[in-house]
Motif scaffolding. Structure first.
Motif, PDB file in Angstrom:
ATOM      1  N   TRP A  50      64.435 -62.703 -29.860  1.00 56.51           N
ATOM      2  CA  TRP A  50      63.288 -62.801 -29.366  1.00 56.51           C
ATOM      3  C   TRP A  50      62.481 -64.154 -29.433  1.00 56.51           C
ATOM      4  N   ARG A  54      62.159 -65.612 -25.522  1.00 56.70           N
ATOM      5  CA  ARG A  54      60.863 -64.954 -25.109  1.00 56.70           C
ATOM      6  C   ARG A  54      60.197 -66.041 -23.906  1.00 56.70           C
ATOM      7  N   ASP A  61      60.960 -61.617 -22.638  1.00 54.66           N
ATOM      8  CA  ASP A  61      59.901 -61.480 -23.841  1.00 54.66           C
ATOM      9  C   ASP A  61      59.355 -59.860 -24.022  1.00 54.66           C
TER      10      ASP A  61
END
Length: 161
Positions: A50, A54, A61
């Motif tokens: 992540w 992101r 995200d």
């Protein structure tokens, strides 16, 4: 000719463009790090994925947060099941010790075997479910992302918003 899911309106937040599918797949497969680093890998994998993806796209995200929240939820559920088992098993052993100290061997044996029954009737099935369920939903997420659609994990607590 393109596939029906290859193009979608730009305003559809659940659509994952072709260029973002591989990073999304990496995000959803990252909990497999738990096979290498037990107890923490299934959380560290989605966290690292992540953080890496992101800023690339809003859909990445959101998918990263989904995977991370689900793995944190599974970790919490596992911790609570372990705590409950420890409490039940300890109460059974304590009851067995008190029963044996009171001079009733059968009461002590009953409490001890009750603790073993809690292990086989509660802890082993719960452990199997807590191992298999995340694997199944991770595979469902991979299939859905591969089709270009975002995935929302079930039974997930939203720790990271």
């Amino acid at each position: 000719m393109s596939l029906p899911h290859a193009t979608a309106p730009a305003r559809d937040p659940d659509f994952i463009p072709e260029a973002e599918r591989t990073p999304a797949l990496v995000i959803h497969l990252s909990p497999l790090l738990g096979l290498v680093l037990p107890a923490l890998g299934n959380v560290l994998g989605p966290l690292a994925a992540w953080l890496a993806f992101r800023d690339r796209a809003p859909v990445l995200d959101r998918q990263g947060k989904e995977a991370l929240n689900f793995q944190l939820s599974v970790w919490l559920y596992s911790f609570l099941v372990g705590l409950l088992f420890f409490a039940l098993f300890s109460l059974g052993l304590l009851g067995g010790a008190v029963g044996a100290a009171a001079g009733s061997g059968s009461l002590g044996a009953f409490a001890f075997f009750g603790s073993l029954a809690a292990f086989f009737a509660f802890f082993i099935p719960a452990t199997i479910v807590l191992w298999a369920f995340p694997l199944v939903v991770m595979l469902l997420a991979v299939l859905r992302v591969n089709q270009g659609r975002a995935y929302r994990y079930p039974l997930s607590i939203r720790f990271v918003r």
